[in-house]
Design a protein around this motif. Sequence first.
Motif, PDB file in Angstrom:
ATOM      1  N   UNK A  68       0.829  -1.209   0.000  1.00  0.00           N
ATOM      2  CA  UNK A  68       0.000   0.000   0.000  1.00  0.00           C
ATOM      3  C   UNK A  68       0.857   1.250   0.000  1.00  0.00           C
ATOM      4  N   UNK A  69       1.851   1.291   0.884  1.00  0.00           N
ATOM      5  CA  UNK A  69       2.735   2.452   0.935  1.00  0.00           C
ATOM      6  C   UNK A  69       3.496   2.647  -0.355  1.00  0.00           C
ATOM      7  N   UNK A  70       3.985   1.545  -0.926  1.00  0.00           N
ATOM      8  CA  UNK A  70       4.737   1.628  -2.181  1.00  0.00           C
ATOM      9  C   UNK A  70       3.848   2.100  -3.327  1.00  0.00           C
ATOM     10  N   UNK A  71       2.627   1.602  -3.372  1.00  0.00           N
ATOM     11  CA  UNK A  71       1.716   1.974  -4.461  1.00  0.00           C
ATOM     12  C   UNK A  71       1.412   3.466  -4.435  1.00  0.00           C
ATOM     13  N   UNK A  72       1.114   4.008  -3.256  1.00  0.00           N
ATOM     14  CA  UNK A  72       0.792   5.428  -3.163  1.00  0.00           C
ATOM     15  C   UNK A  72       2.019   6.311  -3.427  1.00  0.00           C
ATOM     16  N   UNK A  73       3.168   5.886  -2.931  1.00  0.00           N
ATOM     17  CA  UNK A  73       4.382   6.675  -3.166  1.00  0.00           C
ATOM     18  C   UNK A  73       4.746   6.680  -4.651  1.00  0.00           C
ATOM     19  N   UNK A  74       4.668   5.512  -5.259  1.00  0.00           N
ATOM     20  CA  UNK A  74       4.984   5.405  -6.687  1.00  0.00           C
ATOM     21  C   UNK A  74       3.982   6.198  -7.520  1.00  0.00           C
ATOM     22  N   UNK A  75       2.708   6.113  -7.158  1.00  0.00           N
ATOM     23  CA  UNK A  75       1.662   6.841  -7.889  1.00  0.00           C
ATOM     24  C   UNK A  75       1.894   8.343  -7.785  1.00  0.00           C
ATOM     25  N   UNK A  76       2.273   8.816  -6.617  1.00  0.00           N
ATOM     26  CA  UNK A  76       2.523  10.248  -6.437  1.00  0.00           C
ATOM     27  C   UNK A  76       3.739  10.701  -7.231  1.00  0.00           C
ATOM     28  N   UNK A  77       4.745   9.848  -7.349  1.00  0.00           N
ATOM     29  CA  UNK A  77       5.987  10.242  -8.015  1.00  0.00           C
ATOM     30  C   UNK A  77       5.894  10.190  -9.542  1.00  0.00           C
TER      31      UNK A  77
ATOM     32  N   UNK B 297       3.270  -2.248 -12.289  1.00  0.00           N
ATOM     33  CA  UNK B 297       3.306  -3.238 -11.214  1.00  0.00           C
ATOM     34  C   UNK B 297       4.759  -3.532 -10.841  1.00  0.00           C
ATOM     35  N   UNK B 298       5.640  -3.509 -11.830  1.00  0.00           N
ATOM     36  CA  UNK B 298       7.057  -3.758 -11.574  1.00  0.00           C
ATOM     37  C   UNK B 298       7.629  -2.712 -10.612  1.00  0.00           C
ATOM     38  N   UNK B 299       7.301  -1.453 -10.873  1.00  0.00           N
ATOM     39  CA  UNK B 299       7.801  -0.381 -10.023  1.00  0.00           C
ATOM     40  C   UNK B 299       7.295  -0.492  -8.605  1.00  0.00           C
ATOM     41  N   UNK B 300       6.033  -0.856  -8.452  1.00  0.00           N
ATOM     42  CA  UNK B 300       5.453  -0.992  -7.119  1.00  0.00           C
ATOM     43  C   UNK B 300       6.085  -2.167  -6.383  1.00  0.00           C
ATOM     44  N   UNK B 301       6.230  -3.283  -7.087  1.00  0.00           N
ATOM     45  CA  UNK B 301       6.826  -4.466  -6.471  1.00  0.00           C
ATOM     46  C   UNK B 301       8.254  -4.175  -6.010  1.00  0.00           C
ATOM     47  N   UNK B 302       9.013  -3.497  -6.851  1.00  0.00           N
ATOM     48  CA  UNK B 302      10.395  -3.177  -6.507  1.00  0.00           C
ATOM     49  C   UNK B 302      10.456  -2.277  -5.265  1.00  0.00           C
ATOM     50  N   UNK B 303       9.597  -1.266  -5.232  1.00  0.00           N
ATOM     51  CA  UNK B 303       9.602  -0.339  -4.088  1.00  0.00           C
ATOM     52  C   UNK B 303       9.130  -1.029  -2.811  1.00  0.00           C
ATOM     53  N   UNK B 304       8.164  -1.949  -2.944  1.00  0.00           N
ATOM     54  CA  UNK B 304       7.632  -2.644  -1.773  1.00  0.00           C
ATOM     55  C   UNK B 304       8.535  -3.775  -1.304  1.00  0.00           C
ATOM     56  N   UNK B 305       9.478  -4.183  -2.161  1.00  0.00           N
ATOM     57  CA  UNK B 305      10.357  -5.293  -1.802  1.00  0.00           C
ATOM     58  C   UNK B 305       9.672  -6.635  -1.887  1.00  0.00           C
ATOM     59  N   UNK B 306       8.717  -6.760  -2.836  1.00  0.00           N
ATOM     60  CA  UNK B 306       8.014  -8.028  -3.032  1.00  0.00           C
ATOM     61  C   UNK B 306       8.114  -8.417  -4.501  1.00  0.00           C
ATOM     62  N   UNK B 307       7.668  -9.636  -4.805  1.00  0.00           N
ATOM     63  CA  UNK B 307       7.687 -10.087  -6.195  1.00  0.00           C
ATOM     64  C   UNK B 307       6.419  -9.633  -6.912  1.00  0.00           C
ATOM     65  N   UNK B 308       6.495  -9.576  -8.242  1.00  0.00           N
ATOM     66  CA  UNK B 308       5.293  -9.226  -9.017  1.00  0.00           C
ATOM     67  C   UNK B 308       4.152 -10.208  -8.781  1.00  0.00           C
ATOM     68  N   UNK B 309       4.430 -11.531  -8.704  1.00  0.00           N
ATOM     69  CA  UNK B 309       3.326 -12.463  -8.424  1.00  0.00           C
ATOM     70  C   UNK B 309       2.575 -12.148  -7.133  1.00  0.00           C
ATOM     71  N   UNK B 310       3.294 -11.577  -6.148  1.00  0.00           N
ATOM     72  CA  UNK B 310       2.630 -11.201  -4.898  1.00  0.00           C
ATOM     73  C   UNK B 310       1.550 -10.158  -5.164  1.00  0.00           C
ATOM     74  N   UNK B 311       1.829  -9.239  -6.073  1.00  0.00           N
ATOM     75  CA  UNK B 311       0.827  -8.238  -6.436  1.00  0.00           C
ATOM     76  C   UNK B 311      -0.301  -8.862  -7.237  1.00  0.00           C
ATOM     77  N   UNK B 312       0.071  -9.671  -8.222  1.00  0.00           N
ATOM     78  CA  UNK B 312      -0.944 -10.229  -9.117  1.00  0.00           C
ATOM     79  C   UNK B 312      -1.851 -11.234  -8.424  1.00  0.00           C
TER      80      UNK B 312
END
Length: 200
Positions: free
Chosen positions: A27-36, A44-59
């Motif tokens: 959640x924090x990564x998504x909002x920060x990335x969206x604002x930037x 999704x790649x950018x959010x996953x990287x910022x959150x420190x999780x894998x893309x499958x975790x998001x999907x």
Amino acid sequence: MTEALPDRKRVPAGAAVRQPQVTAAITGAAFTELAEVGYGKLTMEGIARRAGVSKPTLYRRWATKEQMVLALVEQVAVAAAEVPDTGSLHGDLRAFLEVTAGGFSHPLAARIIPDLLAEGIRTPAVADALQAVGQSRRGKVGQLLRRGIDRGELPADLDLELALDLCIAPLFWRQLVGGEPTRPDYLDTLTNTLIAAFRG
């Protein structure tokens, strides 16, 4: 002959483990990335990287970035409209205005809200989702006003739709033009002015 082992319920490979800390990080990564970067360049790649999780975790949670962003926005926006029953219309309305003003002035929200509104003009699905979020928030604020009616603090024939517009419009306008809606004296004056207008 070997005795058959009892069946055991197995967790499917790759099943999502929805730990609170993982959800908070996403959640924090998504909002920060969206604002930037804005909605258009959000990935999704950018959010996953910022959150420190894998893309499958998001999907496993959301099929698309659109679903993810709108689900998170709805979660935060509707929760922000929850105002406890303070026992008076003035207390309820003042608390709602303070929470809403704080949300508008948050550094991330100040960048995300205009971007999503602009995206809604280009993308009907985003516009529909934002409208649904708005209706959910209006429903919560409507409960606040109905409590005022039930207590006899507001007239029974109050135009609820107009009152709901007035509850949010001043704060939204001040946010757009760079005002300071979070000042306590402004919120006090706005609360008193709205109540006077609702009572006619």
